[in-house]
Write an enzyme that holds these catalytic residues in place. Structure first.
Site, PDB file in Angstrom:
ATOM      1  N   GLY A  12      34.771  24.545  51.598  1.00  0.00           N
ATOM      2  CA  GLY A  12      36.322  24.614  51.791  1.00  0.00           C
ATOM      3  C   GLY A  12      36.474  25.255  53.107  1.00  0.00           C
ATOM      4  O   GLY A  12      37.428  25.890  53.507  1.00  0.00           O
TER       5      GLY A  12
ATOM      6  N   GLY B 120      39.885  24.934  55.143  1.00  0.00           N
ATOM      7  CA  GLY B 120      40.856  25.354  54.389  1.00  0.00           C
ATOM      8  C   GLY B 120      41.437  26.894  55.030  1.00  0.00           C
ATOM      9  O   GLY B 120      41.224  27.263  55.923  1.00  0.00           O
TER      10      GLY B 120
ATOM     11  N   ASP C 280      31.381  15.825  49.579  1.00  0.00           N
ATOM     12  CA  ASP C 280      31.913  15.315  48.356  1.00  0.00           C
ATOM     13  C   ASP C 280      31.469  16.133  46.981  1.00  0.00           C
ATOM     14  O   ASP C 280      30.105  15.646  46.960  1.00  0.00           O
ATOM     15  CB  ASP C 280      32.015  13.727  48.067  1.00  0.00           C
ATOM     16  CG  ASP C 280      32.914  13.694  46.891  1.00  0.00           C
ATOM     17  OD1 ASP C 280      32.973  14.428  46.163  1.00  0.00           O
ATOM     18  OD2 ASP C 280      33.210  12.463  46.670  1.00  0.00           O
TER      19      ASP C 280
ATOM     20  N   ASP D 211      36.772  40.434  44.946  1.00  0.00           N
ATOM     21  CA  ASP D 211      38.095  41.063  45.074  1.00  0.00           C
ATOM     22  C   ASP D 211      38.412  41.554  46.217  1.00  0.00           C
ATOM     23  O   ASP D 211      37.745  42.744  46.206  1.00  0.00           O
ATOM     24  CB  ASP D 211      38.043  42.131  43.732  1.00  0.00           C
ATOM     25  CG  ASP D 211      39.532  42.435  43.512  1.00  0.00           C
ATOM     26  OD1 ASP D 211      40.132  42.989  44.492  1.00  0.00           O
ATOM     27  OD2 ASP D 211      40.170  42.785  42.439  1.00  0.00           O
ATOM     28  N   HIS D 212      39.196  41.065  47.240  1.00  0.00           N
ATOM     29  CA  HIS D 212      39.094  41.594  48.322  1.00  0.00           C
ATOM     30  C   HIS D 212      39.717  43.036  48.285  1.00  0.00           C
ATOM     31  O   HIS D 212      39.579  43.752  49.597  1.00  0.00           O
ATOM     32  CB  HIS D 212      39.893  40.680  49.342  1.00  0.00           C
ATOM     33  CG  HIS D 212      41.358  40.463  49.249  1.00  0.00           C
ATOM     34  ND1 HIS D 212      42.065  40.045  48.344  1.00  0.00           N
ATOM     35  CD2 HIS D 212      42.243  41.254  50.135  1.00  0.00           C
ATOM     36  CE1 HIS D 212      43.141  40.100  48.740  1.00  0.00           C
ATOM     37  NE2 HIS D 212      43.421  40.784  49.645  1.00  0.00           N
TER      38      HIS D 212
ATOM     39  N   GLU E 258      54.911  42.900  47.975  1.00  0.00           N
ATOM     40  CA  GLU E 258      54.919  42.314  49.236  1.00  0.00           C
ATOM     41  C   GLU E 258      56.299  41.821  49.566  1.00  0.00           C
ATOM     42  O   GLU E 258      56.997  41.652  48.415  1.00  0.00           O
ATOM     43  CB  GLU E 258      53.985  41.096  48.843  1.00  0.00           C
ATOM     44  CG  GLU E 258      52.551  41.134  48.552  1.00  0.00           C
ATOM     45  CD  GLU E 258      51.692  40.051  48.321  1.00  0.00           C
ATOM     46  OE1 GLU E 258      51.619  39.284  49.057  1.00  0.00           O
ATOM     47  OE2 GLU E 258      51.720  39.695  46.947  1.00  0.00           O
TER      48      GLU E 258
ATOM     49  N   HIS F 216      43.107  42.921  41.296  1.00  0.00           N
ATOM     50  CA  HIS F 216      43.375  44.068  42.172  1.00  0.00           C
ATOM     51  C   HIS F 216      43.814  45.384  41.555  1.00  0.00           C
ATOM     52  O   HIS F 216      43.300  46.308  41.893  1.00  0.00           O
ATOM     53  CB  HIS F 216      44.140  43.666  43.383  1.00  0.00           C
ATOM     54  CG  HIS F 216      43.960  42.201  43.953  1.00  0.00           C
ATOM     55  ND1 HIS F 216      42.657  41.912  44.297  1.00  0.00           N
ATOM     56  CD2 HIS F 216      44.763  41.317  44.355  1.00  0.00           C
ATOM     57  CE1 HIS F 216      42.776  40.694  44.858  1.00  0.00           C
ATOM     58  NE2 HIS F 216      44.041  40.395  44.856  1.00  0.00           N
TER      59      HIS F 216
HETATM   60  C1  BG6 Z   1      45.718  37.608  46.754  1.00  0.00           C
HETATM   61  C2  BG6 Z   1      46.836  36.934  46.085  1.00  0.00           C
HETATM   62  O1  BG6 Z   1      44.640  37.925  45.875  1.00  0.00           O
HETATM   63  O2  BG6 Z   1      46.221  38.836  47.340  1.00  0.00           O
HETATM   64  C3  BG6 Z   1      48.084  36.789  46.753  1.00  0.00           C
HETATM   65  O3  BG6 Z   1      46.726  35.824  45.529  1.00  0.00           O
HETATM   66  C4  BG6 Z   1      48.443  38.121  47.518  1.00  0.00           C
HETATM   67  O4  BG6 Z   1      49.067  36.338  46.234  1.00  0.00           O
HETATM   68  C5  BG6 Z   1      47.378  38.986  48.137  1.00  0.00           C
HETATM   69  O5  BG6 Z   1      49.467  37.920  48.603  1.00  0.00           O
HETATM   70  C6  BG6 Z   1      47.585  40.134  48.673  1.00  0.00           C
HETATM   71  O6  BG6 Z   1      46.540  40.856  49.466  1.00  0.00           O
HETATM   72  P1  BG6 Z   1      46.866  41.743  50.497  1.00  0.00           P
HETATM   73  O7  BG6 Z   1      45.437  42.251  50.960  1.00  0.00           O
HETATM   74  O8  BG6 Z   1      47.788  41.091  51.469  1.00  0.00           O
HETATM   75  O9  BG6 Z   1      47.621  43.053  49.921  1.00  0.00           O
END
Ligand code: BG6
Length: 488
Positions: free
Chosen positions: A12, A15, A85, A177-178, A216, A240
């Site tokens: 990806g 992307g 692919d 999970d960022h 957000e 999250h």
């Molecule tokens: C992502 C979601 O995991 O987290 C998004 O898919 C969201 O929809 C984003 O905007 C929010 O992340 P952060 O780091 O900007 O708070």
């Protein structure tokens, strides 16, 4: 310590995530000397790009993301593009040859990170193909990084997990999970377990409620297709929000090892009280944004953002009262709320302590102000402790704030979450990634809520863009004698 050597393979690579997060993160790791000169990045996607086109894209994305115009040609020369692919045997066979060649050229010891940053429907088959075409057979280690969404519900997540586990061991799987890479999310445990004054009070005897807000101001943007299929609960709560609940509620781990920390988090998720059927509307509120204004600019309602959204019943907001049925937290609500097109972008945790037993220093009981511990996750990072004290000259108590600023603003001074997580993965530290058990318990928890919602028509739209969500979310706390603390 020797700097890690690695080839990072990005599925990806054309992307948005690669462009906005991954390339700049790799650059910062390189620039700060965390990864050695012996590294290569292989970008895969369908487009018939050449290495040169790919390298130009990488350079542009870094210039944009980090607002620099320095010459990064040496860095980008480590990037290779390979048209791919995911369903074609020959794609994997050619990739194997390329990786072996680059292993030799950059002396990367056969270490490989396979990063899946693309459509989730291929996660399982890519993992299996990597195994069957021998791409994991190298002298070094192989790790698989998986972006969200990890399934659409518990059943599909299980299926996906089985497919992946048929090819990779749990220790080789890094589910991102960022939020777990955010500086102040990582600080939750430190604040809790490195301070005697908090740990003794951190339970249902002294805490009245906990509030977690992740708001957000952006709308659904270009992601209508994904988002409408997902909704705020799957998009933000399953991962999250529940991860933050787990970090706030977990018991101190015996040691700071991956297994110990994860197992304490799993215990919290296991103790979440299932909310189902007629209880759902008592404990959870869903919302979808109407038109309104953000920063004085008019914005459309969700249903007008794309053609396919016109009848959408998808929630862009969710608030809930999460209960943890264990000894420490019995009776303490963890209120969570998250949504799109809210008044501002902010993630914050407020821990509200119980009142003092008697009012000596306030005119009326209503003026009493509880002690609060506020953890600011973003955009500003820090901690505020709200206490009561007498201002000079007066005789009554007023709230005062002890505030600490972590001096990270919008990721300028702090390492970006992706940078930290990518580095952890290269080092083999899976602590800040989600174990399968965490994923499974989180899905089980939200599945029962979504199941109920799917069978009933929502009264959407029900909150104005630029507000803090539907009124019902305020009532949710009022019923318990609380209110949301302002997020500013
Ligand atoms: C992502 C979601 O995991 O987290 C998004 O898919 C969201 O929809 C984003 O905007 C929010 O992340 P952060 O780091 O900007 O708070």
């Amino acid at each position: 310590q020797q700097k890690p050597k690695v080839i990072i393979v990005i599925f990806g690579a054309t992307g948005d995530l690669a462009k906005r997060k991954l390339f700049p993160s790799i650059y910062r790791l390189y620039k700060s000397g965390k990864i050695s000169e012996d590294f290569a990045v292989v970008g895969l996607a369908r487009r018939p790009w050449t290495n040169d086109v790919f390298r130009d894209n990488v350079e542009n994305s870094i210039h944009d993301a980090l607002s620099t115009d320095e010459n990064i040609g040496t860095f980008s020369s480590h990037f290779y593009y390979h048209p791919f692919d995911v369903t074609e045997t020959s794609s994997y066979q050619d990739l194997k040859v390329l990786l072996e060649e680059l292993d030799g050229k950059y002396q990367t010891d056969g270490n490989r990170v396979f990063y899946l940053a693309m459509a989730p429907e291929y996660f399982g088959s890519i993992a299996q193909n990597l195994e069957s075409y021998g791409l994991k057979e190298s002298a070094g280690w192989s790790r698989l990084v998986i972006e969200k969404p990890f399934g659409h519900d518990l059943a599909s997540a299980k299926e996906l997990n089985n497919e992946i586990r048929a090819a990779f061991d749990e220790e080789q799987i890094y589910r991102i999970d960022h939020y777990l890479g955010k500086e102040m999310v990582q600080n939750i445990e430190v604040i809790r377990f490195a301070n005697a004054i908090f740990e003794h009070l951190w339970n249902n005897q002294y805490i009245s409620n906990v509030q977690i807000t992740s708001s957000e101001s952006l709308g659904v943007e270009e992601r209508a297709r994904y988002y409408d299929h997902s909704g705020a609960t799957r998009d933000m709560v399953q991962n999250h929000m529940l991860q933050m609940v787990a970090l706030l509620a977990m018991e101190p781990p015996i040691k700071l090892t991956t297994d110990e920390i994860r197992s304490e988090k799993v215990k919290v998720l296991r103790a979440l009280r299932t909310i189902e059927n007629e209880k759902v509307d008592k404990y959870f509120v869903r919302g979808q944004y109407d038109s309104g204004s953000i920063n004085e600019k008019p914005v459309e309602r969700y249903r007008d953002e794309a053609e396919e959204l016109i009848d959408s019943n998808t929630e862009t907001y969710v608030a809930g009262k999460v209960l943890i049925d264990n000894y420490r937290w019995s009776g303490v609500p963890f209120y969570i709320r998250t949504g799109k097109r809210m008044a501002e972008k902010s993630t914050k945790i407020v821990v509200e302590f119980k009142d003092i037993p008697m009012n000596l220093y306030f005119k009326t009981n209503r003026e009493k102000h509880p002690n609060l511990l506020i953890i600011h996750i973003q955009p500003n990072e820090g901690v505020t402790l709200v206490l009561n004290a007498k201002k000079s000259g007066g005789s009554l108590a007023e709230p005062i704030q002890l505030a600490y600023n972590n001096y990270g603003y919008d990721g300028i001074n702090t390492p970006e979450a992706y940078e930290k997580l990518l580095y952890d993965c290269i080092l083999g530290d899976a602590t800040n990634f989600t174990h399968w058990d965490e994923v499974a318990y989180s899905w089980a928890y939200i599945d029962s809520i979504l199941k109920t919602w799917e069978t009933t028509q929502a009264d959407f739209p029900n909150y104005k863009s630029g507000s803090m969500g539907p009124e019902a979310a305020d009532k949710l706390l009022e019923k318990d004698g609380f209110h949301w603390w302002p997020i500013t």
